[in-house]
Enzyme design. Sequence first.
Site, PDB file in Angstrom:
ATOM      1  N   LYS A  71     -13.018   2.133   1.574  1.00 37.18           N
ATOM      2  CA  LYS A  71     -13.909   2.690   2.580  1.00 37.18           C
ATOM      3  C   LYS A  71     -15.125   3.229   1.829  1.00 37.18           C
ATOM      4  O   LYS A  71     -14.964   3.927   0.828  1.00 37.18           O
ATOM      5  CB  LYS A  71     -13.230   3.846   3.338  1.00 37.18           C
ATOM      6  CG  LYS A  71     -12.285   3.412   4.459  1.00 37.18           C
ATOM      7  CD  LYS A  71     -10.963   2.831   3.992  1.00 37.18           C
ATOM      8  CE  LYS A  71     -10.049   3.878   3.387  1.00 37.18           C
ATOM      9  NZ  LYS A  71      -8.761   3.299   2.878  1.00 37.18           N
TER      10      LYS A  71
ATOM     11  N   ASP B 186      -5.676  10.653  -2.614  1.00 37.95           N
ATOM     12  CA  ASP B 186      -6.205  10.578  -1.246  1.00 37.95           C
ATOM     13  C   ASP B 186      -5.546  11.644  -0.367  1.00 37.95           C
ATOM     14  O   ASP B 186      -6.205  12.303   0.433  1.00 37.95           O
ATOM     15  CB  ASP B 186      -6.038   9.161  -0.653  1.00 37.95           C
ATOM     16  CG  ASP B 186      -4.602   8.649  -0.707  1.00 37.95           C
ATOM     17  OD1 ASP B 186      -3.746   9.240  -1.399  1.00 37.95           O
ATOM     18  OD2 ASP B 186      -4.332   7.616  -0.046  1.00 37.95           O
TER      19      ASP B 186
ATOM     20  N   ASP C 194      -2.030  10.951   7.717  1.00 41.77           N
ATOM     21  CA  ASP C 194      -2.929   9.881   7.275  1.00 41.77           C
ATOM     22  C   ASP C 194      -2.220   8.544   7.481  1.00 41.77           C
ATOM     23  O   ASP C 194      -1.177   8.288   6.884  1.00 41.77           O
ATOM     24  CB  ASP C 194      -3.277  10.098   5.790  1.00 41.77           C
ATOM     25  CG  ASP C 194      -4.348   9.133   5.302  1.00 41.77           C
ATOM     26  OD1 ASP C 194      -4.571   8.083   5.934  1.00 41.77           O
ATOM     27  OD2 ASP C 194      -4.962   9.430   4.267  1.00 41.77           O
TER      28      ASP C 194
HETATM   29  N1  LIG Z   1     -12.436  -1.777  10.124  1.00 47.44           N
HETATM   30  C1  LIG Z   1     -11.204  -1.857   9.630  1.00 47.44           C
HETATM   31  N2  LIG Z   1     -10.957  -2.625   8.529  1.00 47.44           N
HETATM   32  C2  LIG Z   1      -9.733  -2.724   8.028  1.00 47.44           C
HETATM   33  N3  LIG Z   1      -8.680  -2.071   8.521  1.00 47.44           N
HETATM   34  C3  LIG Z   1      -8.846  -1.309   9.595  1.00 47.44           C
HETATM   35  C4  LIG Z   1     -10.111  -1.141  10.193  1.00 47.44           C
HETATM   36  N4  LIG Z   1      -9.960  -0.299  11.241  1.00 47.44           N
HETATM   37  C5  LIG Z   1      -8.675   0.027  11.293  1.00 47.44           C
HETATM   38  N5  LIG Z   1      -7.974  -0.586  10.320  1.00 47.44           N
HETATM   39  C6  LIG Z   1      -6.545  -0.426  10.078  1.00 47.44           C
HETATM   40  O1  LIG Z   1      -6.445   0.489   9.010  1.00 47.44           O
HETATM   41  C7  LIG Z   1      -5.272   0.245   8.257  1.00 47.44           C
HETATM   42  C8  LIG Z   1      -5.584   0.544   6.816  1.00 47.44           C
HETATM   43  O2  LIG Z   1      -5.773   1.937   6.740  1.00 47.44           O
HETATM   44  P1  LIG Z   1      -6.672   2.620   5.656  1.00 47.44           P
HETATM   45  O3  LIG Z   1      -7.926   1.845   5.541  1.00 47.44           O
HETATM   46  O4  LIG Z   1      -6.713   4.028   6.037  1.00 47.44           O
HETATM   47  O5  LIG Z   1      -5.798   2.554   4.384  1.00 47.44           O
HETATM   48  P2  LIG Z   1      -5.677   1.543   3.160  1.00 47.44           P
HETATM   49  O6  LIG Z   1      -6.864   1.519   2.316  1.00 47.44           O
HETATM   50  O7  LIG Z   1      -5.170   0.246   3.632  1.00 47.44           O
HETATM   51  O8  LIG Z   1      -4.499   2.182   2.393  1.00 47.44           O
HETATM   52  P3  LIG Z   1      -4.288   3.622   1.879  1.00 47.44           P
HETATM   53  O9  LIG Z   1      -3.241   4.193   2.768  1.00 47.44           O
HETATM   54  O10 LIG Z   1      -3.816   3.411   0.490  1.00 47.44           O
HETATM   55  O11 LIG Z   1      -5.597   4.348   1.946  1.00 47.44           O
HETATM   56  C9  LIG Z   1      -4.884  -1.191   8.519  1.00 47.44           C
HETATM   57  O12 LIG Z   1      -3.543  -1.185   8.944  1.00 47.44           O
HETATM   58  C10 LIG Z   1      -5.766  -1.643   9.688  1.00 47.44           C
HETATM   59  O13 LIG Z   1      -4.967  -1.987  10.778  1.00 47.44           O
HETATM   60  C1  LIG Z   2       1.097   7.341  -0.615  1.00 50.06           C
HETATM   61  C2  LIG Z   2      -0.220   6.647  -0.906  1.00 50.06           C
HETATM   62  C3  LIG Z   2       0.027   5.170  -1.190  1.00 50.06           C
HETATM   63  C4  LIG Z   2      -1.094   6.769   0.352  1.00 50.06           C
HETATM   64  O1  LIG Z   2      -2.310   6.139   0.177  1.00 50.06           O
HETATM   65  C5  LIG Z   2      -0.972   7.317  -2.094  1.00 50.06           C
HETATM   66  O2  LIG Z   2      -1.247   8.652  -1.790  1.00 50.06           O
HETATM   67  C6  LIG Z   2      -0.169   7.255  -3.382  1.00 50.06           C
HETATM   68  O3  LIG Z   2      -0.138   6.265  -4.041  1.00 50.06           O
HETATM   69  N1  LIG Z   2       0.485   8.396  -3.739  1.00 50.06           N
HETATM   70  C7  LIG Z   2       1.254   8.548  -4.967  1.00 50.06           C
HETATM   71  C8  LIG Z   2       2.635   9.025  -4.668  1.00 50.06           C
HETATM   72  C9  LIG Z   2       2.707  10.416  -4.059  1.00 50.06           C
HETATM   73  O4  LIG Z   2       1.759  10.881  -3.400  1.00 50.06           O
HETATM   74  O5  LIG Z   2       3.754  11.049  -4.240  1.00 50.06           O
HETATM   75  K   LIG Z   3      -5.452   6.645   2.674  1.00 52.65           K
END
Ligand SMILES: Nc1ncnc2c1ncn2[C@@H]1O[C@H](COP(=O)(O)OP(=O)(O)OP(=O)(O)O)[C@@H](O)[C@H]1O
Ligand SMILES: CC(C)(CO)[C@@H](O)C(=O)NCCC(=O)O
Ligand SMILES: [K+]
EC number: 2.7.1.33
Length: 249
Positions: free
Chosen positions: A13, A102, A122
């Site tokens: 993001k 995060d 989250d």
């Molecule tokens: N514009 C978008 N692009 C991609 N994914 C999106 C979008 N809007 C909503 N989503 C949803 O967001 C989810 C991904 O969430 P997010 O981007 O918060 O986390 P991530 O980068 O995949 O993983 P993390 O939990 O490690 O941050 C996907 O399951 C998807 O369905």
């Molecule tokens: C749990 C996720 C994958 C969520 O993005 C990230 O915060 C992560 O890799 N955490 C490390 C493990 C922990 O938080 O205990």
């Molecule tokens: K996240």
Amino acid sequence: MILELDCGNSFIKWRLIAAESQPALAGGVVDSDEQLLAAVRQVNAPSPLYCRLVSVRSDEETAALRFRLEQAFAVEVCSAQPVRELAGVRNGYSDFARLGLDRWLALVGAYRLSGQACLVLDLGTAVTSDFVAADGEHLGGYICPGVPLMRNQLRTHTRRIRYDDAAAAQALHSLQPGRSTAEAVERGCSLMLRGFVLTQLELARERWGESFSVFLTGGDAALVRQMLPQARLVSDLVFVGLALACPLS
Ligand SMILES: Nc1ncnc2c1ncn2[C@@H]1O[C@H](COP(=O)(O)OP(=O)(O)OP(=O)(O)O)[C@@H](O)[C@H]1O
Ligand SMILES: CC(C)(CO)[C@@H](O)C(=O)NCCC(=O)O
Ligand SMILES: [K+]
């Protein structure tokens, strides 16, 4: 220009702000370093001088991205690091460096915005919850698979669970018992997510009664938005914490 990045497991993001606490001039979600550079280059604004980022990727991947950013824009990059304490919040992990950055930045951001006990949810690749007490003590939290992971595990480990994205999108118009595979899986995973969220609320109520704030963030936050009318949906919660972790001066 300040470039802010939240590098998750599936997506990056990003957003560009002109100065501290200003609204974003541009931003988006990309799924590779290349796409990120292309997207930032396309913005009709001066090139960023400063970049702050948080990453839950491997150190190698994060270093590679950092290098590419420095090459592409000649920016100074600040990468958020694990700390025991930040902005009045104390990390609750027994090994503070193991807490996902995060999660840490989101809960620090939530505490800054609310100044009271908070439950932070989250919903991304993983679904996480974190509990912060009114005095800033992080009590810990929970991690479980997000909807995309649940769905993919079912698809990977069964032979007859197969359906396309169109059927998946169609399936969530109701949560009645599914009458097709797509409905059964999509609604089942959605109910698991709701069950998780309701349990987190119960745990928070047992501890704090009604005196706490609920924060909701992550790409899939909309999936549970309706069942949490009291929650603050803050899509840039990680960036709120990131600004505290990497101040400009
Ligand atoms: N514009 C978008 N692009 C991609 N994914 C999106 C979008 N809007 C909503 N989503 C949803 O967001 C989810 C991904 O969430 P997010 O981007 O918060 O986390 P991530 O980068 O995949 O993983 P993390 O939990 O490690 O941050 C996907 O399951 C998807 O369905
Ligand atoms: C749990 C996720 C994958 C969520 O993005 C990230 O915060 C992560 O890799 N955490 C490390 C493990 C922990 O938080 O205990
Ligand atoms: K996240």
